[in-house]
Design an enzyme around this catalytic site. Structure first.
Site, PDB file in Angstrom:
ATOM      1  N   LYS A 159       5.932   2.861   7.818  1.00  0.00           N
ATOM      2  CA  LYS A 159       4.468   2.799   7.859  1.00  0.00           C
ATOM      3  C   LYS A 159       4.037   3.577   9.108  1.00  0.00           C
ATOM      4  O   LYS A 159       3.879   3.007  10.188  1.00  0.00           O
ATOM      5  CB  LYS A 159       4.039   1.318   7.905  1.00  0.00           C
ATOM      6  CG  LYS A 159       2.572   1.093   7.597  1.00  0.00           C
ATOM      7  CD  LYS A 159       2.306  -0.382   7.356  1.00  0.00           C
ATOM      8  CE  LYS A 159       0.821  -0.719   7.467  1.00  0.00           C
ATOM      9  NZ  LYS A 159      -0.068  -0.085   6.506  1.00  0.00           N
TER      10      LYS A 159
HETATM   11  N1  PMP Z   1       0.897   0.911   0.325  1.00  0.00           N
HETATM   12  C1  PMP Z   1       0.245   1.441   1.368  1.00  0.00           C
HETATM   13  C2  PMP Z   1       0.100   2.913   1.441  1.00  0.00           C
HETATM   14  C3  PMP Z   1      -0.299   0.615   2.360  1.00  0.00           C
HETATM   15  O1  PMP Z   1      -0.967   1.148   3.395  1.00  0.00           O
HETATM   16  C4  PMP Z   1      -0.173  -0.782   2.247  1.00  0.00           C
HETATM   17  C5  PMP Z   1      -0.765  -1.682   3.292  1.00  0.00           C
HETATM   18  N2  PMP Z   1       0.126  -1.898   4.344  1.00  0.00           N
HETATM   19  C6  PMP Z   1       0.510  -1.295   1.141  1.00  0.00           C
HETATM   20  C7  PMP Z   1       1.043  -0.424   0.199  1.00  0.00           C
HETATM   21  C8  PMP Z   1       0.707  -2.772   0.974  1.00  0.00           C
HETATM   22  O2  PMP Z   1       1.613  -3.237   1.938  1.00  0.00           O
HETATM   23  P1  PMP Z   1       1.573  -4.743   2.436  1.00  0.00           P
HETATM   24  O3  PMP Z   1       1.457  -5.595   1.245  1.00  0.00           O
HETATM   25  O4  PMP Z   1       2.860  -4.926   3.136  1.00  0.00           O
HETATM   26  O5  PMP Z   1       0.395  -4.873   3.328  1.00  0.00           O
END
Ligand code: PMP
Length: 306
Positions: A159
């Site tokens: 991320k």
């Molecule tokens: N995909 C992307 C591109 C994101 O930015 C997020 C948010 N973090 C998610 C999926 C979902 O991830 P999570 O459920 O861990 O927040």
């Protein structure tokens, strides 16, 4: 809407909100190599606040740094405690927590091997990301004209801040065109994810979602929804999905820490199902909210009470 908190955790100590500044030569500011997380803390029905899946978020932060070749100089336990302490010192009951690991100033060349890895943890109250009406009645989404990066170009399992340029362009395009969210295709033309969410599709009683081994972030909400759906007897199919499969589906919803569980009622001006949140979406949304902020038993040990 301006963000406000009292204290921000920066490199091991709390500083006043106004003093949480960095030098303009901060490497990550120039080249976009920084890893971050988005975590939510909710006040539950029992009146106590709990952070949802804190350890998994911190593990993903560590993994992001590992992929990005700038290991975190803090242990997972230290980061977990720092997140909890940030909620406590700010006296928040419900909030969003944003750890951000970045390369500080020093060298300006790309490799910047000697630049210090810094860590900030910020918390602030954040309501529904896609709106209260969106959570309740569903949103309108558009297939973006921007593709998600090729799997060997961006490291989607990390991320990283820089990767969000792609998401921002998609989101801004969607909003300028009158939609609330962008759904993105990968470089082969298959559905990857939303600009900040993973995608689920309900079709003839089965639930489909993009395979983990595609250009998607391994969402923690995605994992939560898969678990909750399986417990309720649903079959989950992880596979590639085409754009037109979305058009003919019965229900679509997107999930993420910020977006929670948000129904999609329309894609590219095509109504999805009845045009209202469908029964599977509604059931899983309720199950999700019961765990994060309701009174469901924490049988997976997903909650860390503040
Ligand atoms: N995909 C992307 C591109 C994101 O930015 C997020 C948010 N973090 C998610 C999926 C979902 O991830 P999570 O459920 O861990 O927040």
């Amino acid at each position: 809407m301006g963000i406000k908190s009292d204290k921000i955790w920066l490199d091991g100590e709390f500083v006043d909100f106004a003093d949480a500044n960095v030098h303009i030569l901060t490497h990550s500011l120039h080249y976009g190599l920084a890893a971050f997380e988005g975590i939510r803390c909710y006040k539950r029905d029992d009146g106590r606040s709990a952070v949802f899946r804190l350890r998994e978020h911190v593990e993903r932060l560590r993994d992001s740094c590992h992929i990005g070749t700038f290991p975190l100089p803090w242990t997972e336990d230290e980061v977990i405690e720092a997140c909890l302490e940030t909620v406590r010192v700010n006296k928040f009951e419900d909030c969003y927590i944003r750890p951000l690991a970045f390369l500080g100033d020093g060298e300006m060349g790309l490799s910047a091997m000697s630049n210090k890895v810094r860590l900030a943890i910020i918390a602030w109250p954040w309501g529904t990301y896609l709106g209260d009406d969106g959570i309740k009645n569903g949103i309108r989404a558009k297939i973006s004209s921007f593709s998600r990066h090729h799997v060997n170009s961006a490291m989607a399992k990390g991320k990283f801040t820089g990767q969000y340029i792609n998401s921002i362009l998609a989101k801004r395009e969607a909003m300028a065109d009158g939609y609330q969210e962008a759904l993105m295709l990968d470089t082969n033309g298959f559905v990857s994810e939303g600009s900040g969410e993973n995608v689920f599709v309900v079709y003839k009683d089965k639930i489909y979602t993009t395979t983990y081994h595609e250009a998607i972030l391994g969402g923690i909400t995605r994992d939560t929804i898969i678990t909750l759906a399986k417990e309720r007897g649903y079959e989950i199919v992880e596979r590639r999905m085409t754009r037109d499969f979305l058009y003919v589906s019965d229900e679509i919803f997107v999930v993420g820490t910020a977006a929670e569980v948000t129904p999609i009622r329309e894609v590219d001006r095509r109504q999805i199902g009845t045009g209202k949140p469908g029964p599977v979406t509604t059931e899983l949304q309720k199950a999700y909210f019961d765990v994060v902020k309701g009174s469901a038993e924490d049988k997976h040990e997903w909650l860390t009470y503040v």
